[in-house]
Design a protein around this motif. Sequence first.
Motif, PDB file in Angstrom:
ATOM      1  N   ALA A  10      36.453 -15.832 -55.522  1.00 39.06           N
ATOM      2  CA  ALA A  10      37.636 -15.588 -54.708  1.00 39.06           C
ATOM      3  C   ALA A  10      38.873 -15.689 -55.577  1.00 39.06           C
ATOM      4  CB  ALA A  10      37.704 -16.596 -53.571  1.00 39.06           C
ATOM      5  N   GLY A  14      40.343 -12.199 -55.890  1.00 38.42           N
ATOM      6  CA  GLY A  14      41.425 -12.193 -54.911  1.00 38.42           C
ATOM      7  C   GLY A  14      42.756 -12.474 -55.576  1.00 38.42           C
ATOM      8  N   ALA A  17      45.781  -9.812 -56.489  1.00 35.13           N
ATOM      9  CA  ALA A  17      46.647  -9.203 -55.477  1.00 35.13           C
ATOM     10  C   ALA A  17      47.804 -10.135 -55.107  1.00 35.13           C
ATOM     11  CB  ALA A  17      45.857  -8.866 -54.238  1.00 35.13           C
ATOM     12  N   ALA A  18      47.526 -11.349 -54.874  1.00 34.00           N
ATOM     13  CA  ALA A  18      48.573 -12.284 -54.484  1.00 34.00           C
ATOM     14  C   ALA A  18      48.028 -13.671 -54.670  1.00 34.00           C
ATOM     15  CB  ALA A  18      48.956 -12.059 -53.019  1.00 34.00           C
ATOM     16  N   ALA A  23      48.550 -17.046 -50.298  1.00 35.82           N
ATOM     17  CA  ALA A  23      48.499 -15.759 -49.610  1.00 35.82           C
ATOM     18  C   ALA A  23      47.519 -15.825 -48.454  1.00 35.82           C
ATOM     19  CB  ALA A  23      48.097 -14.668 -50.587  1.00 35.82           C
ATOM     20  N   ALA A  24      46.362 -16.483 -48.716  1.00 34.83           N
ATOM     21  CA  ALA A  24      45.350 -16.576 -47.669  1.00 34.83           C
ATOM     22  C   ALA A  24      45.932 -17.300 -46.460  1.00 34.83           C
ATOM     23  CB  ALA A  24      44.134 -17.321 -48.196  1.00 34.83           C
ATOM     24  N   ALA A  27      48.412 -15.044 -44.708  1.00 38.93           N
ATOM     25  CA  ALA A  27      47.799 -13.923 -44.002  1.00 38.93           C
ATOM     26  C   ALA A  27      47.174 -14.404 -42.697  1.00 38.93           C
ATOM     27  CB  ALA A  27      46.742 -13.273 -44.886  1.00 38.93           C
ATOM     28  N   LEU A  30      49.591 -14.975 -39.798  1.00 45.46           N
ATOM     29  CA  LEU A  30      50.075 -13.809 -39.048  1.00 45.46           C
ATOM     30  C   LEU A  30      49.069 -13.480 -37.968  1.00 45.46           C
ATOM     31  CD1 LEU A  30      51.209 -11.536 -41.974  1.00 45.46           C
ATOM     32  CD2 LEU A  30      52.681 -12.606 -40.280  1.00 45.46           C
TER      33      LEU A  30
ATOM     34  N   VAL B 270      41.514  -8.706 -49.535  1.00 43.01           N
ATOM     35  CA  VAL B 270      42.122  -9.327 -50.715  1.00 43.01           C
ATOM     36  C   VAL B 270      43.193 -10.326 -50.296  1.00 43.01           C
ATOM     37  CG1 VAL B 270      43.558  -8.868 -52.733  1.00 43.01           C
ATOM     38  CG2 VAL B 270      41.585  -7.421 -52.242  1.00 43.01           C
ATOM     39  N   LEU B 271      44.040  -9.923 -49.356  1.00 39.80           N
ATOM     40  CA  LEU B 271      45.127 -10.812 -48.945  1.00 39.80           C
ATOM     41  C   LEU B 271      44.597 -12.101 -48.330  1.00 39.80           C
ATOM     42  CD1 LEU B 271      47.871  -8.495 -47.474  1.00 39.80           C
ATOM     43  CD2 LEU B 271      47.994  -9.947 -49.497  1.00 39.80           C
ATOM     44  N   ASN B 272      43.476 -12.009 -47.636  1.00 44.97           N
ATOM     45  CA  ASN B 272      42.915 -13.222 -47.041  1.00 44.97           C
ATOM     46  C   ASN B 272      42.078 -14.014 -48.033  1.00 44.97           C
ATOM     47  OD1 ASN B 272      44.018 -13.102 -44.491  1.00 44.97           O
ATOM     48  ND2 ASN B 272      42.432 -11.734 -43.732  1.00 44.97           N
ATOM     49  N   GLY B 273      42.013 -13.521 -49.275  1.00 42.13           N
ATOM     50  CA  GLY B 273      41.278 -14.260 -50.299  1.00 42.13           C
ATOM     51  C   GLY B 273      39.780 -14.237 -50.085  1.00 42.13           C
ATOM     52  N   LEU B 275      37.714 -11.645 -51.067  1.00 38.81           N
ATOM     53  CA  LEU B 275      37.022 -10.648 -51.869  1.00 38.81           C
ATOM     54  C   LEU B 275      35.806 -11.254 -52.572  1.00 38.81           C
ATOM     55  CD1 LEU B 275      37.219  -7.692 -52.492  1.00 38.81           C
ATOM     56  CD2 LEU B 275      38.499  -8.216 -54.545  1.00 38.81           C
ATOM     57  N   GLY B 276      35.888 -12.548 -52.846  1.00 37.22           N
ATOM     58  CA  GLY B 276      34.752 -13.220 -53.490  1.00 37.22           C
ATOM     59  C   GLY B 276      33.462 -13.041 -52.721  1.00 37.22           C
TER      60      GLY B 276
END
Lengths: 342, 389, 386
Positions: A10, A14, A17-18, A23-24, A27, A30, B270-273, B275-276
């Motif tokens: 991750a 991950g 991107a941010a 970021a998680a 996100a 929201l 990706v934004l939520n982390g 992708l792993g």
Amino acid sequence: MSIDRRAFLAKSFGGFAAGTTLAAGEAQALTLARPDKVASPDAVGILYDSTLCVGCKACVAACKAANGAPAVVPATLADWNQGEWDSAEDLDGRTLNVIKAYVNGTREVKDRETDGFAFVKRHCLHCIDPSCVSVCPVSAMQKHPVSGIVTNDKDACMGCRYCSYACPFGVPQFDLTQAYGRINKCEMCGHLQAKGGIPACCDVCPTGASLFGKLTDLQKEAETRISLPAGTPHDFPRGRLGGDRPANPGQTANYLKKVYGEKDAGGTQLRYIAGVPFDKLGLPNLPNHSFAATAEGIQHTIYKWFAAPVVLFAGLLALTYRSTRKGNGGAGGDAPHSSEKS
Amino acid sequence: MHDAHVQPRPLGGRILTVPVAILTVLTLVGFYYIAKRYFFGIGAVANVNPGYPWGIWVAFDVIVGPAIGCGGFAMALLTYVLNQGKYHPIMRPALLGGLFGYTLAGVAVMIDLGRYFNSMNLLLPWHLNTNSIMLETALCVMAYVAVLWIEFSPAFLERFGLSKLRKTLERFMFVIIALGVLLPTMHQSALGTILAVNESKLSPLWWTQLLPVLYLISAVAMGYSVVAFEATLVSRGFRLKSELPLLSSIGRIILWLVVAFMFIRIGVIVLNGNLGLAFESTRAALLFWVETFLFGAAIVLLSTDRLRRTERYIFLSACALLLGGTFYRLDSYLLVYTGSPGWRYFPSVPELMITIGLVSLHVLLFILFCKLLPVLSNPPRQAAEAHAS
Amino acid sequence: MLLASLLRANGSHSLPATESTIGGMNRREFAKFCAGVAATMGLPQAAGLRMAEAAATQARPPVIWLHGQECTGCTESLLRAEHPTLESLILDLISLEYHETLCAGAGHQAEAHKQKIMQENKGKYILVTEGGTPTKDNGIFCKVGGKTQVEQVREAAEGAAAIIAIGSCASWGGIQSADPNPTGAKPTQDIVPGKVVVNIPGCPPNPYNFISTVLYLLTFNKPPELDEKNRPKFAYGRLIHENCERRPHFDAGRFALEFGDLGHRQGWCLYKIGCKGPETSANCPAIGFGDVGFGSWPVGTGHPCFGCTEKGTAFHKPIHSLATVKTLTPPTAFPTVEGAKGWPADPAAVAILAGIGGALVGAGAVAASRMRGTPADDDDTSHPKS
């Protein structure tokens, strides 16, 4: 181990991107979800203490008797059990309550995760903000506004099984074995409660592992138990919390410091305390919010005041009117102008 | 010269061909098992179980079916809303595909519903639960099936010479067409929202609050793809003139839709982390990459103008996209759905035969309608060649 | 002098050669008895023959039997054994030299004989203790011949080949060790800490568990396999709960709630009225008492097991209190949380799906290969390569 790898991946993937965790968190913040519902102050519930359960299955038998449910024989056992012995593997259309065992390694010590075993009682958790009630298209699933008991009305139900599909605990079950089956689930023996009784499972439990009572009182009792050091003498009430039955004198076990169902999935009215991790007992690790709140939030955001569909429809009308009337090649319903070809 | 405005007409020809016979047999086998289901219950034919309450009847017939049936919706969007009249010749086959896709999804629902005899409750106001996404979906689909039949009815009216009725209908057709765009927009997105409640039962590679958006986009993309797919095959199968120029311009639209889909989907992951999760050795990760490969292949195959003007690549991209969209739906509804602990599901043979029977019926009716009703408007290839020379 | 010698009627007991009888049994019957004992202990049939041989041929080992704080119930129970009868045990299998209940002699005469036997058979005799041993106030609560029980036990244990503690009192301290334990009663093992004491607990223990243990000692010159509380595993290896004839009622959730209620009269499970079977290891349900047939044991007659064979249960836990269910492992009848459920993939269904997949891919590939692989000109849209 897999968590480490997952965390590592991750981070590595991950991360570009941010900045990962921040970021998680943002996100997830929201969210379109509506606020979770809260329990009625008079809600009733059941406290299940896995460490008290001796696996006698008296509650399973009593539940079948109280609800008139027939015995279940899984096809895998049909060779030696022709229906004389109820041996349900899990909740199903004819089993509203089941005792399952967690086993590990040599199974030596009860309520120990490694080389131990533990029992777990599975039935409806009567969520405070239940998914099944939210998803039922025909309002067959109902949550009682005072007691908080979740019920199914078979005369409303059309058997779509969305409730089974959406329940985070896999509880409501359709009886697939019959041409005219129905959804069956624990309704906390509402018919017995109406006559001043208590749920059959709590009534027969010899050790007080299943304890019926007011939700707030049960929570207090659960917190007391898990706060005591292991081995502290404690009188475990039987039947109804605050009832007149003699308690079961015993000792507190080595509890995990968590009351499952206090916050999980927005809270439930069946609460668990146990000595082995709850996910090992088949109770999933869930976030502390109601899933119904998320789904309804999304839906009602899209359809707020039903404005979006109305506006969209108006726009579409204008466009289709233009293109069907003005010609421009696409007139006359779905077919070209009859005048163009003769 | 290619004339886009050729009047549709029945193909005619022999009804009982070998494919028709095979499809009929498959359909009858399916109906045998359907009868069995009604007499002995769902459990007598299907492997759906307490851990997996929805099997392929829902995931494939009810969810994938209407997405493949989105051809009518996609073409209506293009032809009438974006006012691209040049697409008219493939409108009717697309509508017909959608008609059967949806009607048979409706049939599948009636097979899968455990208490189908109570399904009228969906129309009784005092039973309605407006929080239920299933309610919205069901009502929209029911309405849309009606809309599709009305949209397609000119084919019947032409065939049976009811021109007066047709004229009356035409006057109100714009309302029907507008509904025919509105309703799929609503329910194709809702098919995604149905999964919104499954946050704990669906891998974060699929679950997001934007599920309705992803479902809508992929449905439209699948709709266009199915048009491209059907058009290339129909022109080949019935030996008709190719619709390639139309398909080429559709390809451009498909490209941007798929790009948007992938951008949103991967972006959210990706934004939520999360992708792993795609790099673990799990079934979910594998299926995620299968989907990503298929959608990626569609993007590559549609990426240049030259590729988009080549029949083979239009066809292949449509295939990749249809498969990708099908996997996206099957995965999120069934293949990566987390059933109750310990449960497993694999469709039984009778369960498969019912689905196969329904698909066979779909194809069978499509062929029969093309032969008997004015659906296709491509001129026969030989005629076109003669015309050209 | 001793009861043993008085009762001895038949000097010869050489089994193989003669038609003599042992304890009223002829050779065949005795061999059958030994085979039965071997079976009780879970030993192969050959072991039964070896036992018969050993019992018939070896010199009978002298046995010294000491009574402490107890009710003599163990002896009484042993007296009622039928196969073999006590006299065959004490006359033909062992040589019971000293037993305060059965001694014909008394007083100093009996004590002197005990001393004589202990000295003559140093390292060869078997010591059996019945009853707890008081330790408070120097053990003055129980004396024989001017010696406290502590001294008696230690003295006899010194030269014993094997020590058997019979009954709950000798094994765990028994009723006199219950709170507040005024005499400081202790089990035999605590009096002779370094020695191996075979515990045959029970109140009373089943005589056959004792006889079987003695025969085993006689045959193999070592105690049978013992559990962590030094109980022979053949007799105490399983929970009463596991073999109880009322177990199905437990599994089905049918419990007697009070004495004499419907469930009690129906023979339902006694767990809820305090049966300690789920935490007590013994073979009571399997072999019964008194040789009168099936069901002749406490639970069989309607009383909850009170856990006499289990350390810390009988006399320590109230009879009405719930047992701790020591299910060694959950029975296989429990569905596990993660256990595989539902049908596995049917090969036929897999084949159908694979066939459809293959056909689709194949048809798609064929269709694609027949299509034009180059862009079509606007003028020539109708000429696919074929």
